[in-house]
Design a protein around this motif. Structure first.
Motif, PDB file in Angstrom:
ATOM      1  N   SER A  45       0.864  -1.185   0.000  1.00 19.93           N
ATOM      2  CA  SER A  45       0.000   0.000   0.000  1.00 19.93           C
ATOM      3  C   SER A  45       0.896   1.228   0.000  1.00 19.93           C
ATOM      4  O   SER A  45       2.072   1.160   0.334  1.00 19.93           O
ATOM      5  N   GLY A  46       0.326   2.348  -0.410  1.00 18.62           N
ATOM      6  CA  GLY A  46       1.122   3.562  -0.459  1.00 18.62           C
ATOM      7  C   GLY A  46       0.431   4.646  -1.253  1.00 18.62           C
ATOM      8  O   GLY A  46      -0.752   4.523  -1.621  1.00 18.62           O
ATOM      9  N   ASP A  47       1.152   5.678  -1.584  1.00 16.89           N
ATOM     10  CA  ASP A  47       0.561   6.852  -2.215  1.00 16.89           C
ATOM     11  C   ASP A  47       0.564   6.769  -3.735  1.00 16.89           C
ATOM     12  O   ASP A  47      -0.333   7.288  -4.392  1.00 16.89           O
ATOM     13  N   ALA A  48       1.570   6.117  -4.326  1.00 16.25           N
ATOM     14  CA  ALA A  48       1.704   6.074  -5.783  1.00 16.25           C
ATOM     15  C   ALA A  48       1.847   4.636  -6.258  1.00 16.25           C
ATOM     16  O   ALA A  48       2.663   3.872  -5.727  1.00 16.25           O
ATOM     17  N   ARG A  49       1.067   4.274  -7.260  1.00 15.62           N
ATOM     18  CA  ARG A  49       1.120   2.922  -7.838  1.00 15.62           C
ATOM     19  C   ARG A  49       2.417   2.769  -8.628  1.00 15.62           C
ATOM     20  O   ARG A  49       2.708   3.554  -9.528  1.00 15.62           O
ATOM     21  N   PHE A  95       3.112  -0.383  -4.427  1.00 15.79           N
ATOM     22  CA  PHE A  95       3.075   1.075  -4.277  1.00 15.79           C
ATOM     23  C   PHE A  95       4.396   1.617  -3.743  1.00 15.79           C
ATOM     24  O   PHE A  95       5.177   0.904  -3.108  1.00 15.79           O
ATOM     25  N   ALA A  96       4.594   2.887  -4.018  1.00 11.78           N
ATOM     26  CA  ALA A  96       5.694   3.639  -3.425  1.00 11.78           C
ATOM     27  C   ALA A  96       5.114   4.631  -2.432  1.00 11.78           C
ATOM     28  O   ALA A  96       3.953   5.030  -2.537  1.00 11.78           O
ATOM     29  N   THR A  97       5.910   5.038  -1.482  1.00 17.24           N
ATOM     30  CA  THR A  97       5.444   6.011  -0.497  1.00 17.24           C
ATOM     31  C   THR A  97       5.334   7.393  -1.131  1.00 17.24           C
ATOM     32  O   THR A  97       5.919   7.678  -2.181  1.00 17.24           O
ATOM     33  N   GLU A  98       4.582   8.281  -0.487  1.00 16.49           N
ATOM     34  CA  GLU A  98       4.461   9.662  -0.956  1.00 16.49           C
ATOM     35  C   GLU A  98       5.829  10.337  -0.954  1.00 16.49           C
ATOM     36  O   GLU A  98       6.152  11.123  -1.845  1.00 16.49           O
ATOM     37  N   GLU A  99       6.623   9.997   0.029  1.00 19.08           N
ATOM     38  CA  GLU A  99       7.969  10.568   0.136  1.00 19.08           C
ATOM     39  C   GLU A  99       8.799  10.196  -1.094  1.00 19.08           C
ATOM     40  O   GLU A  99       9.464  11.056  -1.698  1.00 19.08           O
ATOM     41  N   LYS A 100       8.746   8.933  -1.498  1.00 17.48           N
ATOM     42  CA  LYS A 100       9.504   8.483  -2.658  1.00 17.48           C
ATOM     43  C   LYS A 100       8.949   9.105  -3.930  1.00 17.48           C
ATOM     44  O   LYS A 100       9.709   9.502  -4.827  1.00 17.48           O
ATOM     45  N   TYR A 101       7.633   9.196  -4.011  1.00 16.11           N
ATOM     46  CA  TYR A 101       6.993   9.799  -5.194  1.00 16.11           C
ATOM     47  C   TYR A 101       7.456  11.242  -5.366  1.00 16.11           C
ATOM     48  O   TYR A 101       7.794  11.673  -6.472  1.00 16.11           O
ATOM     49  N   ASN A 102       7.467  11.995  -4.293  1.00 16.84           N
ATOM     50  CA  ASN A 102       7.884  13.398  -4.360  1.00 16.84           C
ATOM     51  C   ASN A 102       9.371  13.527  -4.718  1.00 16.84           C
ATOM     52  O   ASN A 102       9.788  14.495  -5.363  1.00 16.84           O
ATOM     53  N   GLU A 103      10.151  12.531  -4.324  1.00 18.34           N
ATOM     54  CA  GLU A 103      11.583  12.552  -4.600  1.00 18.34           C
ATOM     55  C   GLU A 103      11.867  12.359  -6.090  1.00 18.34           C
ATOM     56  O   GLU A 103      12.797  12.967  -6.634  1.00 18.34           O
ATOM     57  N   ILE A 104      11.072  11.504  -6.762  1.00 11.35           N
ATOM     58  CA  ILE A 104      11.328  11.223  -8.182  1.00 11.35           C
ATOM     59  C   ILE A 104      10.067  11.485  -9.012  1.00 11.35           C
ATOM     60  O   ILE A 104       9.673  10.676  -9.852  1.00 11.35           O
TER      61      ILE A 104
END
Length: 467
Positions: A282-286, A305-314
């Motif tokens: 589970s997480g913020d971005a598929r 999923f990736a976390t929101e933190e990881k999504y914002n990073e890349i």
């Protein structure tokens, strides 16, 4: 019950049988550790008491006289490759001399072929005389046992057989272990009715698979035809590329020629691939992974999923619903699909998935259909590099040629192919419904929870002739 029975009729049968079972509740207080309470008319027998368990063997592969004869010889691969539940042909055949040399057994028609190693408990019913290799423990039912009841019963027993299987290289269940397994046996008329219900659902599933396969063939044939002749069977010219012929009024361009001017319109996940620790349930971005990119279909059966933190990073590796993603490796290379609108945020999850955003002169779905054509795949294969798991790189994808019709023709092609896509999706949903129904019926009927004894079920000849 006929092959043409509808899903609603199957559900109605299931509900009515459950009501019948409640009215005639099992009177016995005894409960079997595996099967619970069973109807009093049912017995529990070891397999050895109701069927002959027959193994198989392999003639010497060094003697050509043993091979290529008229006797089908099954391996577990023949069973796992089946689209239905009967088998009449095998990849290999043996001669009478080969049969005698290996002391293998010729199984009579309507035996239950069951795999006993590696994949334990995969079953099929043979429609002709047949031999098998040593990866089977086959069941030849006794007179009072219906073949198709035994087939469905053994499918239900597969998990138990796997639990008792053992081996140093791969799991295997022995003949003695199979013979000693208990299974419930209803009276023969009830065996036949249980088998009829499940057999009828299986026939409906097979028909649906045939329809879906034919739709897919039509779809793939139309893609090739459209990309060669256009919608109106236009005059064609040789493009001078591996695309071959195309309508004379179409342009021929490379992927690089049709890219949008926006940032990261053509990128992969290289240098930003998510590690196993960064991919979660589970997480913020598929996170889009290589194995999820199918031919014209995005596989969302096991979302990561990736976390929101990881999504914002890349975020520069973000993908959005409606965009095209392409696979750089595996079969077939350069296959593509559209990102669905199931989630708001998507992210390239590995180096081998490519995002392609075309400019306003190319429809996304038209680009996807082009990428899923043999005209493009044969170009991509020529660029494969690497040993083992070979792949195509980003630069080579940019050099692939595709046809570029006027937008009006692109949209007409997309409209026709999308309608067939929808029919394929509908057929798959119907299959999935039937599979769920079968699992429920199989559990209810084989446990005795739902009874068929007082039901007006017409037993087909394929079942009535056995037992």
């Amino acid at each position: 019950m006929s092959d043409d029975a509808t899903l609603d009729e199957f559900v109605e049968i299931q509900d009515s049988k459950r009501n019948d079972s409640e009215e005639s509740a099992i009177k016995s207080d005894e409960s079997h550790p595996r099967f619970g309470k069973l109807p009093p008319e049912w017995s529990i027998n070891e397999i050895a008491d109701i069927a002959e368990v027959v193994g198989g063997s392999t003639p010497s592969t060094d003697n050509d006289d043993y091979w290529g004869g008229g006797i089908p010889w099954a391996t577990p691969t023949d069973i796992t490759a089946l689209s239905g539940n009967t088998i009449s042909e095998t990849a290999d055949t043996i001669t009478e001399e080969g049969l005698e040399s290996a002391s293998t057994h010729l199984l009579p028609p309507h035996s239950v072929l069951m795999t006993s190693r590696a994949s334990i408990g995969k079953c099929a019913v043979n429609t002709v005389e047949m031999a098998t290799n040593q990866g089977f423990k086959n069941l030849v039912p006794e007179k009072e046992i219906e073949t198709w009841y035994l087939y469905y019963r053994m499918l239900e027993t597969a998990n138990f057989l796997n639990s008792v299987g053992s081996g140093s290289t791969f799991d295997e269940v022995s003949k003695t272990e199979v013979q000693s397994v208990d299974i419930p046996i209803p009276p023969l008329p009830e065996q036949r009715k249980i088998a009829t219900v499940l057999y009828t659902v299986d026939r409906a599933i097979e028909k649906s698979k045939e329809i879906k396969t034919q739709l897919e063939r039509t779809h793939n044939g139309l893609i090739q035809d459209f990309l060669t002749h256009g919608i109106q069977d236009s005059e064609t010219i040789d493009t001078g590329t591996k695309l071959g012929e195309a309508p004379s009024h179409w342009e021929i361009v490379t992927i690089e020629n049709i890219l949008s001017d926006e940032d990261y319109s053509f990128t992969d996940g290289a240098r930003y691939s998510l590690s196993s620790d960064e991919i979660q349930g589970s997480g913020d971005a598929r996170a889009i992974l290589l194995e999820e990119v199918k031919e014209g279909e995005f596989d969302d059966s096991n979302p990561k999923f990736a976390t929101e933190e990881k999504y914002n990073e890349i975020t520069h590796r973000a993908i959005y619903p409606g965009e095209v993603v392409v696979a750089k490796m595996a079969e077939p290379v350069a296959r593509a699909c559209i990102v669905p609108d199931t989630y708001e945020k998507y992210l390239l999850g590995c180096a081998d998935v490519v995002r392609i955003v075309p400019n306003e002169e190319i429809e996304d779905r038209f680009l996807m259909y082009c990428m899923n054509s043999h005209k493009v795949w044969r170009q991509a294969v020529a660029h494969l590099r690497g040993t083992g798991r070979s792949r195509i790189n980003l630069e080579n994808i940019s050099e692939l040629y595709i046809p570029k019709p006027p937008l009006s023709e692109q949209r007409e092609i997309v409209s026709i192919l999308s309608r067939i896509d929808q029919k394929i999706d509908n057929e798959q949903q119907y299959q999935d419904n039937l599979q769920r129904l079968k699992r429920g019926l199989q559990q209810d009927l084989l446990s005795g929870t739902v009874r068929t004894t007082n039901s007006n079920i017409e037993v087909p000849d394929e079942i009535a002739q056995h037992g």
